[in-house]
Design an enzyme around this catalytic site. Structure first.
Site, PDB file in Angstrom:
ATOM      1  N   GLU A   1       0.798  -1.230   0.000  1.00  0.00           N
ATOM      2  CA  GLU A   1       0.000   0.000   0.000  1.00  0.00           C
ATOM      3  C   GLU A   1       0.832   1.283   0.000  1.00  0.00           C
ATOM      4  O   GLU A   1       0.749   2.094   0.930  1.00  0.00           O
ATOM      5  CB  GLU A   1      -0.960   0.003   1.188  1.00  0.00           C
ATOM      6  CG  GLU A   1      -2.015  -1.072   1.121  1.00  0.00           C
ATOM      7  CD  GLU A   1      -3.070  -0.968   2.214  1.00  0.00           C
ATOM      8  OE1 GLU A   1      -4.116  -1.624   2.073  1.00  0.00           O
ATOM      9  OE2 GLU A   1      -2.840  -0.237   3.213  1.00  0.00           O
TER      10      GLU A   1
ATOM     11  N   GLU B   1      -5.192  -8.540   0.577  1.00  0.00           N
ATOM     12  CA  GLU B   1      -5.872  -8.221   1.841  1.00  0.00           C
ATOM     13  C   GLU B   1      -7.353  -8.021   1.577  1.00  0.00           C
ATOM     14  O   GLU B   1      -7.737  -7.372   0.609  1.00  0.00           O
ATOM     15  CB  GLU B   1      -5.354  -6.923   2.481  1.00  0.00           C
ATOM     16  CG  GLU B   1      -4.015  -7.002   3.148  1.00  0.00           C
ATOM     17  CD  GLU B   1      -3.639  -5.680   3.828  1.00  0.00           C
ATOM     18  OE1 GLU B   1      -4.552  -4.921   4.232  1.00  0.00           O
ATOM     19  OE2 GLU B   1      -2.431  -5.410   3.948  1.00  0.00           O
TER      20      GLU B   1
END
Length: 442
Positions: free
Chosen positions: A156, A349
């Site tokens: 991320e 995720e």
């Protein structure tokens, strides 16, 4: 919750769970300091005033956690390697032991090489950090590459740029607004250099874990459409276009430092697969001229967009809307945008925050999202895997221990692990899907 069986995924589909080093390992005295150690020591930065000095004490209890993974029946475990720990004497020995334990249990190790815990003396505003990252990656690959086949470079970079450097809500706590864009570029450059380092070590299965979400305009009004388009470019395309197309979106590249064209050739090193972290869509409209509370954050006034609530949906304990079909929309949208430039996809995720051991809301959430993933697969998206966030309740960054994402409950006084209802449910899903071929081969 739906009672019909989840549709069958293809043979070889990779089922797993994810964690990150800073959130679970503890043993802070046995590694160098990270930007998160410095951040949590500043009063008011973490909601409950806590730190990750002990966290889940995974460093000392990793065998217990690997036993939980084996009992759960996952194919793979996505964890992260702590750069500050690797910089410390004996730090790589821990990951040696962890990888050996995983392989012995028949669980495939999938390391993420950067999950936000930058050594405290480094700064992503500095270009040299990208080169230093590549050197660290080469060191880890040399040590673990004989047992690890599947690698993730970064986790991320969009959130690390936005929350840590633009808004100051995460470590290192800088509120630079759009002056944080060099952080994005240097992370992407670090990714490309890391891919090269991994290839040089013989790795053939490399991806990245980028966060993505559909951007929903607040209305059909031109101002809302324009704001939503800008947000989508900033949070989605700025981090995908360079990787997949070798260029930044219009108007972004000229804001980046250095020889951008030369850097893009590094950033766009071919990937074997593309990791996506998905939680919920984002509804965006024109600026509203005031601070906005959103997802545990306060967004400042003055941004060229505003984030709006998605009404009529259940929300998690974090206040995030539950929109499973957003995952289907996201994946089919990425395929439409990037075509054959989009590699096979892995959901690295997906999860939710709920309290309680009888966490039926989490079961409903995961059930819905796995079905939505199967719909994307049926629509022609090449999806190869799905990782639940997270195995354990953990240190949830600026929220401290106030939010619980785990399939396994952790008592943060005793560090006792207790599998939740969702753990048992997911175990049955994995059995029905035929997960765990009994091999941890890379």
């Amino acid at each position: 919750m739906a009672t019909n069986p989840i549709p069958r995924f293809p043979d070889g589909f990779l089922w797993g769970v994810s964690t990150s080093a800073h959130q679970i390992e503890g043993a802070a005295s046995l590694r160098e300091r990270s930007v998160w150690d410095a951040f949590t020591e500043r009063p008011g930065r973490v909601k409950d005033g806590s730190t990750a000095a002990v966290a889940c004490d995974h460093y000392h209890r990793y065998r217990e956690d690997v036993a939980l993974l084996a009992d759960l029946g996952v194919d793979a475990y996505r964890f992260s390697v702590s750069w500050p720990r690797v910089n410390s004497p004996g730090g790589l020995d821990f990951y040696d032991r962890l990888v050996d334990e995983l392989c012995a249990a028949g669980v495939r190790p999938v390391p993420t090489l950067f999950h936000w815990d930058l050594p405290v003396e480094l700064d992503w505003l500095e270009r040299d950090t990208a080169s230093r990252f590549a050197a660290y990656v080469a060191l880890v690959a040399d040590r673990l590459g004989d047992r690890v086949g599947k690698w993730i470079t970064l986790n991320e970079p969009a959130e690390h740029t936005l929350l840590g450097h633009a808004l100051g809500a995460h470590a290192p706590g800088k509120a630079l607004s759009f002056d944080a864009l060099p952080v994005a570029h240097h992370q992407l450059l670090a990714h490309g250099l890391a891919v090269r380092a991994l290839r040089a070590s013989g790795a053939t299965d490399i991806g990245i874990a980028n966060s993505h979400a559909p951007t929903w305009p607040a209305s059909g009004e031109p101002a809302d459409l324009e704001a939503a388009e800008f947000y989508d470019v900033l949070l989605n395309r700025t981090f995908a276009d360079p990787l997949l197309l070798g260029r930044y979106p219009d108007g972004i590249g000229e804001l980046m430092p250095g020889d951008v064209d030369a850097d893009l050739k590094v950033i766009a090193e071919p990937l074997d697969w593309y990791g996506i972290n998905y939680y919920a869509p984002t509804r965006v409209g024109a600026p509203q001229g005031a601070e906005i509370a959103f997802g545990g954050l306060t967004l400042p006034a003055g941004l060229p967009f505003s984030v709006r609530s998605i009404e009529g949906r259940p929300v998690t304990d974090f206040g995030w809307p539950v929109v499973p079909e957003g995952l289907t929309e996201l994946l089919t949208g990425l395929r439409a945008r990037y075509g054959d430039r989009l590699p096979p996809v892995v959901i690295t995720e997906n999860g939710c925050s709920y309290d309680g051991l009888d966490d039926q809301e989490r079961i409903t959430y995961l059930d819905g999202h796995i079905r939505a993933l199967h719909e994307a697969l049926a629509a022609g998206v090449d999806v190869r895997g799905y990782f639940v966030w997270s195995l354990l309740d953990n240190f949830e960054w600026a929220q401290g221990y106030a939010r619980r994402f785990g399939l396994v409950h952790v008592d943060f006084d005793t560090r006792t692990r207790t599998p939740k209802a969702s753990y048992h449910w997911f175990r049955e899903v994995l059995r029905a899907q035929g997960a765990r071929g009994g091999s941890a081969q890379p």
